[in-house]
Write a protein that holds these residues in place. Structure first.
Motif, PDB file in Angstrom:
ATOM      1  N   ASP A 269       6.775  10.959 -15.713  1.00 31.20           N
ATOM      2  CA  ASP A 269       5.606  10.111 -15.437  1.00 31.20           C
ATOM      3  C   ASP A 269       4.994  10.454 -14.068  1.00 31.20           C
ATOM      4  OD1 ASP A 269       6.089   8.890 -17.796  1.00 31.20           O
ATOM      5  OD2 ASP A 269       6.383   6.869 -17.008  1.00 31.20           O
ATOM      6  N   ARG A 270       3.697  10.202 -13.966  1.00 33.15           N
ATOM      7  CA  ARG A 270       2.996  10.366 -12.685  1.00 33.15           C
ATOM      8  C   ARG A 270       2.092   9.157 -12.506  1.00 33.15           C
ATOM      9  NH1 ARG A 270       5.821  14.126 -12.683  1.00 33.15           N
ATOM     10  NH2 ARG A 270       5.525  16.331 -12.232  1.00 33.15           N
ATOM     11  N   GLY A 271       1.726   8.852 -11.259  1.00 36.12           N
ATOM     12  CA  GLY A 271       0.764   7.765 -11.129  1.00 36.12           C
ATOM     13  C   GLY A 271       0.636   7.183  -9.743  1.00 36.12           C
ATOM     14  N   ARG A 272      -0.067   6.038  -9.711  1.00 36.73           N
ATOM     15  CA  ARG A 272      -0.429   5.413  -8.444  1.00 36.73           C
ATOM     16  C   ARG A 272      -0.320   3.895  -8.593  1.00 36.73           C
ATOM     17  NH1 ARG A 272      -6.180   7.263  -6.653  1.00 36.73           N
ATOM     18  NH2 ARG A 272      -6.710   6.474  -8.720  1.00 36.73           N
ATOM     19  N   VAL A 273       0.232   3.266  -7.537  1.00 35.24           N
ATOM     20  CA  VAL A 273       0.226   1.809  -7.433  1.00 35.24           C
ATOM     21  C   VAL A 273      -0.805   1.441  -6.374  1.00 35.24           C
ATOM     22  CG1 VAL A 273       1.533  -0.235  -6.714  1.00 35.24           C
ATOM     23  CG2 VAL A 273       2.630   1.497  -8.148  1.00 35.24           C
ATOM     24  N   VAL A 274      -1.712   0.539  -6.707  1.00 33.94           N
ATOM     25  CA  VAL A 274      -2.760   0.104  -5.777  1.00 33.94           C
ATOM     26  C   VAL A 274      -2.532  -1.375  -5.481  1.00 33.94           C
ATOM     27  CG1 VAL A 274      -5.246  -0.069  -5.374  1.00 33.94           C
ATOM     28  CG2 VAL A 274      -4.359   1.718  -6.897  1.00 33.94           C
ATOM     29  N   ILE A 275      -2.412  -1.719  -4.196  1.00 36.33           N
ATOM     30  CA  ILE A 275      -2.200  -3.121  -3.811  1.00 36.33           C
ATOM     31  C   ILE A 275      -3.361  -3.560  -2.933  1.00 36.33           C
ATOM     32  CG2 ILE A 275      -0.591  -4.785  -2.824  1.00 36.33           C
ATOM     33  CD1 ILE A 275       1.605  -2.605  -3.145  1.00 36.33           C
ATOM     34  N   LEU A 276      -4.091  -4.588  -3.384  1.00 30.72           N
ATOM     35  CA  LEU A 276      -5.317  -5.016  -2.698  1.00 30.72           C
ATOM     36  C   LEU A 276      -4.997  -6.102  -1.662  1.00 30.72           C
ATOM     37  CD1 LEU A 276      -7.659  -5.288  -5.830  1.00 30.72           C
ATOM     38  CD2 LEU A 276      -6.925  -3.247  -4.594  1.00 30.72           C
ATOM     39  N   ASP A 277      -4.116  -5.771  -0.732  1.00 27.91           N
ATOM     40  CA  ASP A 277      -3.660  -6.762   0.243  1.00 27.91           C
ATOM     41  C   ASP A 277      -3.319  -6.060   1.551  1.00 27.91           C
ATOM     42  OD1 ASP A 277      -2.412  -8.807   1.703  1.00 27.91           O
ATOM     43  OD2 ASP A 277      -1.558  -9.720  -0.110  1.00 27.91           O
TER      44      ASP A 277
END
Length: 307
Positions: A269-277
């Protein structure tokens, strides 16, 4: 003979009815007699009175009193800052042996974390709009394959409406918690890689979507409990000034890890976690990043946000 059978049936119904009324009376008496506060929380929800235990550490250990019972507890998110202290305090179970194992995946090469500072308070008028716009930007850029986890129903409504409004233009398939049963939503999400699944807290756990169908997880904020949560209020009363450090912060870290854990399900798997804080960066004393996988972190600030 028939009359006897009917009488027996009526007696049975009366017994059941009597049992239900007794249980109702006992529950009503329990909720009205609030003498166990703050160990128990009591509140009104709609037309119902409700009560909940605030801390399970007194209730759980008796279930394991038998010396014959051996318990092995396993989870990817049992520790906070590589310590079992929070779990032990919450469950009342003191582990005889513990082991913390690193991820079997090479996470720094598989994922990154983006921290986006919206420059707005949660209750600011433009907050929901800012969250919606940033979610759309990331979902469009990623070509779908995105799970959006939101902290309130208000945000769920606002963000999903905005994404749906632009769905045709963005060529994205928007799936929203509540529109269909959870299993149906997940099937549709897995079938179409240009999908965006928008959900709330319950979608932090139990979602296993390996591969290209899920390559991005967007989390709107550090998952602190709502300030008006009656169980949280009672727990704060119980713990006093230690509540934030002992209960609230470790709980939020654990839930954030659970949410981020939806992303990498296999070594491919590949990817990105985005946290709007932005507090993840502006409050280093909370050590939020320390509780997340040690992967590359990018920091952004939304320009033009209204205070």
């Amino acid at each position: 003979g028939g009359r006897d059978a009917n009488a027996l049936q009526d007696d049975g119904r009366i017994a059941v009815w009597n049992g239900e009324l007794t249980a109702f009376r006992d529950s009503l008496r329990w909720c009205c007699d609030t003498q166990n506060y703050p160990e128990w929380a009591y509140w009104r929800e709609g037309g119902s009175l409700k009560s909940s235990c605030v801390n399970g550490s007194d209730l759980i250990p008796p279930a394991f009193d038998d010396d014959e019972i051996k318990v092995i507890a396993l989870s990817a998110t049992m520790t906070v800052d590589r310590s079992f202290e929070y779990w032990a305090n919450e469950t009342g179970l003191a582990p005889d042996e513990t082991a913390v194992l690193d991820s079997p995946f090479d996470l720094p090469s598989l994922m990154e974390i983006d921290v986006v500072d919206l420059g707005l308070q949660v209750m600011s008028p433009g907050y929901a709009d800012a969250v919606a716009r940033v979610c759309r930007k990331y979902a469009r850029e990623n070509g779908g394959a995105t799970l959006v986890l939101l902290s309130s129903r208000r945000l769920l409504t606002a963000v999903s409406a905005y994404l749906k409004m632009n769905a045709e233009k963005d060529r994205l398939n928007i799936l929203v918690q509540g529109d269909l049963p959870r299993t149906d939503l997940l099937e549709l999400f897995k079938e179409n890689e240009r999908s965006v699944l928008v959900g709330m807290a319950s979608f932090r756990e139990g979602i296993d979507v390996p591969g290209e169908a899920l390559t991005q997880v967007i989390i709107d904020r550090i998952p602190f409990p709502h300030p008006d949560d009656p169980v949280g209020e009672a727990r704060a009363k119980l713990e006093g000034r230690e509540n934030f450090v002992k209960v609230v912060l470790p709980g939020a870290k654990m839930q954030l890890r659970q949410a981020a854990g939806r992303l990498i399900r296999t070594g491919a798997d590949r990817g990105r976690v985005v946290i709007l804080d932005g507090r993840i960066v502006t409050r280093p004393d909370w050590k939020i990043l320390n509780s997340l996988p040690a992967v590359p972190v990018k920091k952004y600030r939304l320009v033009g946000a209204r205070k």
